[in-house]
Write an enzyme that holds these catalytic residues in place. Sequence first.
Site, mmCIF file in Angstrom:
data_model
loop_
_atom_site.group_PDB
_atom_site.id
_atom_site.type_symbol
_atom_site.label_atom_id
_atom_site.label_comp_id
_atom_site.label_asym_id
_atom_site.label_seq_id
_atom_site.Cartn_x
_atom_site.Cartn_y
_atom_site.Cartn_z
ATOM 1 N N LEU A 1 0.861 -1.173 0.000
ATOM 2 C CA LEU A 1 0.000 0.000 0.000
ATOM 3 C C LEU A 1 0.904 1.230 0.000
ATOM 4 O O LEU A 1 1.998 1.196 0.567
ATOM 5 C CB LEU A 1 -0.901 0.021 1.241
ATOM 6 C CG LEU A 1 -1.922 -1.110 1.392
ATOM 7 C CD1 LEU A 1 -2.656 -0.971 2.720
ATOM 8 C CD2 LEU A 1 -2.914 -1.121 0.239
ATOM 9 N N ASP A 2 0.444 2.307 -0.605
ATOM 10 C CA ASP A 2 1.216 3.541 -0.576
ATOM 11 C C ASP A 2 1.417 3.999 0.861
ATOM 12 O O ASP A 2 0.633 3.654 1.767
ATOM 13 C CB ASP A 2 0.501 4.639 -1.367
ATOM 14 C CG ASP A 2 0.407 4.311 -2.850
ATOM 15 O OD1 ASP A 2 1.275 3.568 -3.346
ATOM 16 O OD2 ASP A 2 -0.528 4.801 -3.507
ATOM 17 N N LYS A 3 2.430 4.801 1.083
ATOM 18 C CA LYS A 3 2.777 5.264 2.430
ATOM 19 C C LYS A 3 1.567 5.807 3.183
ATOM 20 O O LYS A 3 1.365 5.487 4.365
ATOM 21 C CB LYS A 3 3.859 6.354 2.325
ATOM 22 C CG LYS A 3 4.193 7.027 3.641
ATOM 23 C CD LYS A 3 5.176 8.170 3.435
ATOM 24 C CE LYS A 3 5.411 8.933 4.732
ATOM 25 N NZ LYS A 3 6.320 10.090 4.531
ATOM 26 N N THR B 1 -1.707 5.427 2.405
ATOM 27 C CA THR B 1 -2.929 4.627 2.307
ATOM 28 C C THR B 1 -2.989 3.685 3.500
ATOM 29 O O THR B 1 -1.976 3.073 3.867
ATOM 30 C CB THR B 1 -2.959 3.821 0.997
ATOM 31 O OG1 THR B 1 -2.975 4.726 -0.113
ATOM 32 C CG2 THR B 1 -4.187 2.930 0.927
ATOM 33 N N ARG C 1 -5.937 5.763 -7.338
ATOM 34 C CA ARG C 1 -5.675 7.204 -7.407
ATOM 35 C C ARG C 1 -5.655 7.680 -8.855
ATOM 36 O O ARG C 1 -6.230 8.723 -9.197
ATOM 37 C CB ARG C 1 -4.348 7.514 -6.705
ATOM 38 C CG ARG C 1 -4.345 7.137 -5.234
ATOM 39 C CD ARG C 1 -2.953 7.142 -4.634
ATOM 40 N NE ARG C 1 -2.390 8.494 -4.614
ATOM 41 C CZ ARG C 1 -1.146 8.761 -4.249
ATOM 42 N NH1 ARG C 1 -0.327 7.766 -3.882
ATOM 43 N NH2 ARG C 1 -0.708 10.006 -4.239
#
EC number: 5.4.99.-
Length: 335
Positions: free
Chosen positions: A150-152, A154, A249
């Site tokens: 997961l993105d930082k 998220t 996104r």
Amino acid sequence: MTSTDDQAHPVEHDAETAAQSLQLRPEHAGRRLDQVLAELLPAFSRSRLQGWIEQGRISVDGRSPRPKDRVRGAESVLVEPLVERSQACAPQPIPLSVVYEDEHLILVDKPAGLVVHPAAGHADGTLQNGLLHHDRRLDALPRCGIVHRLDKDTTGLMVVARSLLAHRSLVAQLKARTVKREYRALVLGRLSSGGRVEAPIGRHPTRRTAMAVVAHGRPAVSDYRVLAQYRRHTLLGVRLQTGRTHQIRVHMAHLRHPLVGDPVYGGRQRASADDSSEAATLLQRFPRQALHAIGLGLLHPATGEQMDWQVPMAADLADLCAVLQQDAEHGSAAT
């Protein structure tokens, strides 16, 4: 990340990496050795076993075979595994919210601000460092068992492999697109209905740190449905059919409904005079993209059982949605 120990070496404390003696059976007769071994040792991929045969780490009746050799069905096979550490990573006592764990899997609810694995600018303090502190045996697995990320900023559910069998199974399930991943996304603008975004994603042609919908990108599919409508925002349930970098996104920005708080894909928006003061304040101060991985489903690597998990929406996103709901109800009553 700079590694000080990039030599491949055996990891002796994991049972899956101990030397194993096998006795082939008559029903194996006539088949290739690498095929039989892949069947008998499902924790290891066929290509890995082929490599060990070529490295002399597998013997048949005391002799060094070739992967393509046909077996008689009565041989004794000795396998001496060699599991490589993909990169050095120090254990660090980083708090983890563990949702579920057994000998094969760990499910964590990742908070905002936590990078998943070491990379440029984030040499440590990552989820991977915390996982290794939680279980040192994860060092025997590529990236300590991390098979997706997961993105930082998220939040939400991630599954981590805890065994070689699980690692192989999860990678295969992700490739086959059978892992169910459900998200909550708060976007700008009002959507009246759900739909599907089927648009390829690749590197942005001019911004190399961003992704974009591009003609020659990798296939990407996102399904979304409307869960709640506010004055100028919509809460969506999004299910990923593929797993491209920044997929939700990028796809929401492609629809011209970027995620609230997204600094890369246009989700920063000034509050309107129509918003309540509390809603305006929260919108302006929301520090990240409003995205949360709320649900995850997969087949258990060892039992084949369908398993599903769901966690509550991250507190900051839940609070923002609650205020937007109150704001919408207030605006409706005022008219």
